[in-house]
Motif scaffolding. Sequence first.
Motif, short mmCIF file in Angstrom:
data_model
loop_
_atom_site.label_atom_id
_atom_site.label_comp_id
_atom_site.label_asym_id
_atom_site.label_seq_id
_atom_site.Cartn_x
_atom_site.Cartn_y
_atom_site.Cartn_z
N LYS A 71 21.63 50.31 24.01
CA LYS A 71 22.60 49.24 23.84
C LYS A 71 22.79 48.42 25.12
O LYS A 71 23.57 47.48 25.15
N ARG A 72 22.08 48.82 26.15
CA ARG A 72 22.24 48.14 27.44
C ARG A 72 21.10 47.17 27.69
O ARG A 72 19.99 47.34 27.19
N VAL A 73 21.37 46.18 28.51
CA VAL A 73 20.36 45.21 28.91
C VAL A 73 20.09 45.41 30.40
O VAL A 73 21.01 45.45 31.21
N ARG A 74 18.83 45.54 30.74
CA ARG A 74 18.44 45.68 32.14
C ARG A 74 17.69 44.42 32.52
O ARG A 74 16.76 44.00 31.84
N LYS A 75 18.09 43.81 33.62
CA LYS A 75 17.48 42.57 34.09
C LYS A 75 16.49 42.89 35.22
O LYS A 75 16.88 43.38 36.28
N TYR A 76 15.22 42.63 34.95
CA TYR A 76 14.17 42.87 35.94
C TYR A 76 13.85 41.59 36.68
O TYR A 76 13.78 40.52 36.08
N TYR A 77 13.61 41.72 37.97
CA TYR A 77 13.26 40.59 38.81
C TYR A 77 11.81 40.73 39.25
O TYR A 77 11.35 41.82 39.59
N SER A 78 11.10 39.61 39.27
CA SER A 78 9.74 39.59 39.79
C SER A 78 9.50 38.28 40.53
O SER A 78 10.22 37.30 40.34
N VAL A 79 8.49 38.29 41.37
CA VAL A 79 8.20 37.15 42.24
C VAL A 79 7.39 36.11 41.47
O VAL A 79 6.44 36.44 40.77
N THR A 80 7.79 34.84 41.64
CA THR A 80 7.03 33.74 41.04
C THR A 80 5.86 33.41 41.97
O THR A 80 5.79 33.87 43.12
#
Length: 112
Positions: A71-80
Motif C-alpha cells: 500500500k506504500r509508494v516508494r520514490k526512486y531517484y536516478s541520474v539523467t
Amino acid sequence: MYSKELTKGTLKPIILKLLSQSDKMYGYEITQKVKDITKGKIDISEGALYPILHKLEKDNVLTTEKVFIGKRVRKYYSVTNSGKQVIAEQTNQINDFINTLSLIFNPKPTLK
C-alpha cells in the motif's frame, strides 16, 4: 559524527556521487548507504536530504520513478543524462576543494 555545519556543503556532491554509482536509489536507502560507508560519521537527515533531491529533480539532474510496494509508494531517484555532467563537475570541484583544504590542514614542510 561530524557536525551539520561541517557536512552541509558536501551533501549534494555526496548524494550525486552515490546515485551515479547505482541504477536508482530511494531516499532512506541513500541515508543508510552514507551512514554505512562513513561508519556513522556522516548522518543525513530526511530534512536535509529531500530538499536537495527535490531541487535536483527540478533542475533535471535527477528523475524519479514511483514504485508501489503493498500500500506504500516508494520514490526512486536516478541520474539523467544531463545530470551525469553535473556529477562530473561536482566530483571535480569537491576533489579540488579537498586538495585545497589539505594545503591548510596538512601543509608540506618547506625547505629552508
